[in-house]
Design an enzyme around this catalytic site. Structure first.
Site, mmCIF file in Angstrom:
data_model
loop_
_atom_site.group_PDB
_atom_site.id
_atom_site.type_symbol
_atom_site.label_atom_id
_atom_site.label_comp_id
_atom_site.label_asym_id
_atom_site.label_seq_id
_atom_site.Cartn_x
_atom_site.Cartn_y
_atom_site.Cartn_z
ATOM 1 N N GLU A 1 -6.006 5.028 -9.073
ATOM 2 C CA GLU A 1 -6.848 3.889 -8.732
ATOM 3 C C GLU A 1 -7.826 3.495 -9.832
ATOM 4 O O GLU A 1 -8.324 4.352 -10.574
ATOM 5 C CB GLU A 1 -7.649 4.192 -7.455
ATOM 6 C CG GLU A 1 -6.772 4.401 -6.235
ATOM 7 C CD GLU A 1 -7.573 4.537 -4.945
ATOM 8 O OE1 GLU A 1 -7.064 4.101 -3.900
ATOM 9 O OE2 GLU A 1 -8.687 5.090 -4.996
ATOM 10 N N LYS B 1 0.838 -1.196 0.000
ATOM 11 C CA LYS B 1 0.000 0.000 0.000
ATOM 12 C C LYS B 1 0.876 1.251 0.000
ATOM 13 O O LYS B 1 0.556 2.247 -0.662
ATOM 14 C CB LYS B 1 -0.912 -0.025 1.232
ATOM 15 C CG LYS B 1 -1.932 1.083 1.311
ATOM 16 C CD LYS B 1 -2.818 0.889 2.541
ATOM 17 C CE LYS B 1 -3.781 2.043 2.743
ATOM 18 N NZ LYS B 1 -4.567 1.879 4.001
ATOM 19 N N CYS C 1 -13.795 4.099 1.666
ATOM 20 C CA CYS C 1 -12.965 3.946 0.482
ATOM 21 C C CYS C 1 -11.684 3.232 0.888
ATOM 22 O O CYS C 1 -11.008 3.654 1.814
ATOM 23 C CB CYS C 1 -12.624 5.287 -0.146
ATOM 24 S SG CYS C 1 -13.209 6.741 0.722
ATOM 25 N N SER C 2 -11.378 2.146 0.189
ATOM 26 C CA SER C 2 -10.187 1.385 0.554
ATOM 27 C C SER C 2 -9.804 0.482 -0.614
ATOM 28 O O SER C 2 -10.100 0.803 -1.764
ATOM 29 C CB SER C 2 -10.442 0.575 1.833
ATOM 30 O OG SER C 2 -9.239 0.024 2.330
ATOM 31 N N HIS D 1 -3.543 0.768 -8.986
ATOM 32 C CA HIS D 1 -4.022 -0.323 -8.145
ATOM 33 C C HIS D 1 -5.544 -0.314 -8.043
ATOM 34 O O HIS D 1 -6.203 0.692 -8.265
ATOM 35 C CB HIS D 1 -3.404 -0.250 -6.740
ATOM 36 C CG HIS D 1 -3.747 0.983 -5.972
ATOM 37 N ND1 HIS D 1 -3.068 2.180 -6.133
ATOM 38 C CD2 HIS D 1 -4.686 1.223 -5.019
ATOM 39 C CE1 HIS D 1 -3.573 3.096 -5.322
ATOM 40 N NE2 HIS D 1 -4.561 2.536 -4.643
ATOM 41 N N LYS E 1 -4.770 9.655 8.901
ATOM 42 C CA LYS E 1 -4.681 9.023 7.586
ATOM 43 C C LYS E 1 -3.474 9.576 6.818
ATOM 44 O O LYS E 1 -3.131 10.754 6.909
ATOM 45 C CB LYS E 1 -5.950 9.265 6.780
ATOM 46 C CG LYS E 1 -7.204 8.661 7.404
ATOM 47 C CD LYS E 1 -7.219 7.151 7.311
ATOM 48 C CE LYS E 1 -7.526 6.667 5.926
ATOM 49 N NZ LYS E 1 -7.614 5.169 5.860
ATOM 50 N N ARG F 1 -12.413 11.945 7.080
ATOM 51 C CA ARG F 1 -11.276 11.078 7.359
ATOM 52 C C ARG F 1 -10.461 11.587 8.549
ATOM 53 O O ARG F 1 -10.312 12.800 8.724
ATOM 54 C CB ARG F 1 -10.383 10.974 6.116
ATOM 55 C CG ARG F 1 -11.037 10.209 4.983
ATOM 56 C CD ARG F 1 -10.385 10.488 3.646
ATOM 57 N NE ARG F 1 -9.017 10.002 3.526
ATOM 58 C CZ ARG F 1 -8.696 8.782 3.122
ATOM 59 N NH1 ARG F 1 -9.658 7.912 2.831
ATOM 60 N NH2 ARG F 1 -7.431 8.429 2.996
ATOM 61 N N HIS G 1 1.046 4.183 -3.132
ATOM 62 C CA HIS G 1 0.648 5.563 -2.879
ATOM 63 C C HIS G 1 1.813 6.553 -2.896
ATOM 64 O O HIS G 1 1.616 7.738 -2.624
ATOM 65 C CB HIS G 1 -0.107 5.653 -1.551
ATOM 66 C CG HIS G 1 -1.449 4.985 -1.596
ATOM 67 N ND1 HIS G 1 -1.606 3.637 -1.380
ATOM 68 C CD2 HIS G 1 -2.692 5.468 -1.865
ATOM 69 C CE1 HIS G 1 -2.884 3.311 -1.499
ATOM 70 N NE2 HIS G 1 -3.562 4.406 -1.803
ATOM 71 N N GLU H 1 -2.807 9.177 -5.278
ATOM 72 C CA GLU H 1 -3.708 8.076 -5.623
ATOM 73 C C GLU H 1 -3.715 7.885 -7.135
ATOM 74 O O GLU H 1 -3.723 8.856 -7.891
ATOM 75 C CB GLU H 1 -5.147 8.369 -5.164
ATOM 76 C CG GLU H 1 -5.338 8.523 -3.672
ATOM 77 C CD GLU H 1 -5.396 7.187 -2.927
ATOM 78 O OE1 GLU H 1 -5.167 6.143 -3.566
ATOM 79 O OE2 GLU H 1 -5.674 7.210 -1.726
#
Length: 266
Positions: free
Chosen positions: A186, A72, A123-124, A88, A111, A107, A76, A184
């Site tokens: 994604e 992860k 969101c994940s 990803h 984070k 959030r 990122h 990000e």
């Protein structure tokens, strides 16, 4: 064959165990990358978030075909996104109560990416593990990951959100930078679910939650932006381009799902 045999005899005569013979050192490039990754991890103050950055995400190409996995943290890192195009798989859950109101969250400041930003329910990422890597039928692996994370972030009991309660509407391909170090990129699966659920937010993930009605949603986003409350880029894109029309069809949402569609904002 004789040479190999003699070599083995010679090693034993010298008291050398073949399995202990030193292997070539890692290349300097690999070492540099590992050191850089370690240094990046060390900059993450919160120990829980630092540990979560070790999770293995699913790398995909622009057609959402799996091409590998990476941590992860590496997924990122801005340098990997900009220089390598690292992409990803992810998901965005939109959870509505039976009154049709959407659950939003702010959030937590702990984070790593987009701390303190307002965003959708959850969101994940699905992980590169059995059960979440498989994606047939209809995003089953992503749905399992969504169930896991909604439980972790918001404390929703697993039995209140069965995997088959999630509706997969389509995918959003987007890219956005959080700051000079993080970002990000994604392939984001959009999941709708309508249930009345019990909430017990994890304060390491979520600062606060609130329900917003469809009628109030446009002004809600405007107020956030006007008052300087940031909105995550994926939520902003989905909110501005797709969410309202889907929301209006919430009662028949399963009928408009399009698993083949990739909405591109790159």
């Amino acid at each position: 064959m004789a040479v190999a045999c003699c070599t083995g005899v010679f090693q034993r005569a010298l008291g050398v165990v073949p399995s202990l013979i030193k292997k070539p050192l890692l290349s300097s490039l690999v070492l540099e990358r590992r050191i850089a990754t370690t240094r990046m991890a060390d900059t993450i103050a919160d120990p829980t978030q630092r540990k979560l950055m070790e999770e293995q995400c699913i790398l995909v190409d622009e057609n959402d075909t799996v091409v590998g996995n990476a941590s992860k943290l590496d997924c990122h890192r801005r340098v990997n996104i900009e220089a390598k195009g690292m992409l990803h798989r992810a998901f965005s859950v939109f959870l509505f109560n039976t009154k049709g109101e959407l659950l939003l969250q702010e959030r937590a400041n702990s984070k790593v990416t987009f701390p303190g930003f307002v965003t959708n329910t959850c969101c994940s990422h699905p992980l590169h593990v059995k059960g979440e890597l498989e994606n047939e039928p209809l995003a089953s692996g992503v749905k399992r990951a969504a169930q896991r994370r909604v439980n972790y972030e918001l404390g929703v009991p697993v039995d209140q959100l069965p995997v088959d309660s999630f509706n997969f509407l389509g995918r959003v391909h987007y890219r956005a930078m959080s700051d000079g170090e993080w970002g990000e990129h994604e392939m984001d699966y959009v999941l709708f679910v309508q249930k009345d659920v019990d909430l017990a937010p994890n304060d390491n993930e979520v600062r606060k939650v609130e329900y917003v009605s469809l009628a109030d949603f446009p002004s809600y986003l405007e107020k956030c932006k006007a008052s300087g409350v940031p909105v995550t880029p994926w939520f902003d894109l989905i909110g501005e381009n797709l969410l309202v029309e889907w929301w209006k069809k919430l009662d028949t949402i399963a009928s408009i799902a399009d698993s083949s569609e990739i909405h591109r904002f790159v």
